[in-house]
Design a protein around this motif. Structure first.
Motif, mmCIF file in Angstrom:
data_model
loop_
_atom_site.group_PDB
_atom_site.id
_atom_site.type_symbol
_atom_site.label_atom_id
_atom_site.label_comp_id
_atom_site.label_asym_id
_atom_site.label_seq_id
_atom_site.Cartn_x
_atom_site.Cartn_y
_atom_site.Cartn_z
ATOM 1 N N GLU A 1 -6.423 7.079 -6.735
ATOM 2 C CA GLU A 1 -6.710 5.951 -5.855
ATOM 3 C C GLU A 1 -7.061 4.713 -6.674
ATOM 4 O O GLU A 1 -7.508 4.810 -7.819
ATOM 5 N N GLN B 1 0.844 -1.195 0.000
ATOM 6 C CA GLN B 1 0.000 0.000 0.000
ATOM 7 C C GLN B 1 0.877 1.241 0.000
ATOM 8 O O GLN B 1 1.911 1.288 0.677
ATOM 9 N N ASN C 1 0.554 5.875 -0.631
ATOM 10 C CA ASN C 1 -0.301 7.045 -0.777
ATOM 11 C C ASN C 1 -0.020 7.735 -2.103
ATOM 12 O O ASN C 1 1.088 7.652 -2.644
ATOM 13 N N VAL D 1 -3.438 1.972 -3.799
ATOM 14 C CA VAL D 1 -3.062 3.383 -3.745
ATOM 15 C C VAL D 1 -4.179 4.138 -3.032
ATOM 16 O O VAL D 1 -5.340 4.062 -3.432
ATOM 17 N N LYS D 2 -3.831 4.848 -1.960
ATOM 18 C CA LYS D 2 -4.830 5.547 -1.162
ATOM 19 C C LYS D 2 -4.592 7.053 -1.198
ATOM 20 O O LYS D 2 -3.474 7.524 -1.427
ATOM 21 N N MET D 3 -5.662 7.774 -0.987
ATOM 22 C CA MET D 3 -5.586 9.233 -0.879
ATOM 23 C C MET D 3 -5.207 9.572 0.559
ATOM 24 O O MET D 3 -5.974 9.287 1.493
ATOM 25 N N PRO D 4 -4.060 10.192 0.805
ATOM 26 C CA PRO D 4 -3.668 10.489 2.186
ATOM 27 C C PRO D 4 -4.448 11.664 2.746
ATOM 28 O O PRO D 4 -4.792 12.608 2.032
ATOM 29 N N LYS D 5 -4.729 11.599 4.039
ATOM 30 C CA LYS D 5 -5.352 12.732 4.719
ATOM 31 C C LYS D 5 -4.263 13.700 5.168
ATOM 32 O O LYS D 5 -3.133 13.299 5.427
ATOM 33 N N HIS E 1 0.544 16.618 3.095
ATOM 34 C CA HIS E 1 -0.532 15.990 2.320
ATOM 35 C C HIS E 1 -1.741 16.919 2.185
ATOM 36 O O HIS E 1 -2.892 16.501 2.341
ATOM 37 N N ASP F 1 -7.837 15.609 -1.879
ATOM 38 C CA ASP F 1 -9.142 15.258 -2.439
ATOM 39 C C ASP F 1 -10.130 16.420 -2.379
ATOM 40 O O ASP F 1 -11.302 16.265 -2.733
ATOM 41 N N GLU G 1 3.450 9.365 -3.463
ATOM 42 C CA GLU G 1 4.627 8.561 -3.140
ATOM 43 C C GLU G 1 5.047 7.749 -4.363
ATOM 44 O O GLU G 1 4.235 7.452 -5.246
#
Length: 226
Positions: A109, A62, A64, A133-137, A163, A205, A67
């Protein structure tokens, strides 16, 4: 291919050059004066071609957005390795050596499917990996979000936000909003009443995330006399 005479009692060694099936026909020839007809025996041999093996595949499970995604591999017995990437319905392929690395920079994402195909001299092997792949907070780093002191004293707030696209500072009691740097600070004069400020970060986002900063007066200090 071999075609020729061999002794009646003998041993012959054949080295397969491909993975294709070998067809061997042995024909027993009788003596001319025996009156017997030749007898043929057919043998079929399927060569075993072991596929190359990966001794190393390294990739994170995983990451973000923003990255780097680096894929490492090593298949010592392979002639080459192809990296096939499937992401958001799109496919791409990259040719590489038996040992190597490849770096991606995902911008959205989702799930990325990675397939590594090692091609040997006569066979191939494949391994698959998936990366989410995630959207970081936004992350807030704030020094002393709550500060106190006698009214009239100045205190400094400092922060670092990661971020995030941008940041704002809201002062509800003053009905003010100011754009601020992602890494910065402000100086505030403590009032006779507690005051709260909102440090707002706009994430990648587009969503808003809030952390609170507060000043608290220590009124007892006002009773001290020189």
């Amino acid at each position: 291919m071999f075609n020729g005479d061999i002794p009646p009692n003998a041993e012959i060694t054949l080295t397969p050059l491909t993975a294709a099936e070998l067809v061997i026909t042995l024909t027993l020839e009788a003596r001319p004066d025996s009156g017997m007809r030749p007898v043929a025996h057919t043998l079929r041999v399927k060569p075993h071609a072991p596929p190359p093996a990966f001794v190393k595949i390294e990739t994170p499970a995983q990451i973000n957005i923003g990255e780097s995604l680096t894929i490492l591999w090593d298949a010592p017995d392979a002639v080459s390795v192809a990296l096939q990437i499937e992401n958001d319905g799109k496919r791409s392929e990259h040719a590489g050596a038996s040992s190597g690395a490849f770096t991606l920079h995902p911008q959205q994402e989702g799930l990325i499917l990675l397939r590594l195909v090692a091609q040997g001299a006569h066979a191939k092997a494949s391994e698959t990996r998936t990366v989410r792949v995630k959207m970081p907070k936004p992350r807030f780093g704030i020094e002393q979000p709550v500060q106190s002191g006698p009214p009239g004293n100045e205190v400094a707030f400092r922060w670092k936000i990661t971020h995030a696209r941008e940041a704002f500072l809201e002062a509800p009691l003053r009905e003010q909003t100011h754009r601020v740097a992602l890494e910065g600070g402000m100086v505030v004069t403590i009032d006779a009443q507690p005051e709260e400020f909102h440090l707002v970060a706009v994430g990648l986002d587009g969503r808003r995330y809030i952390e609170r900063l507060s000043t608290v007066p220590r009124l007892i200090a006002c009773l001290d006399e020189p």
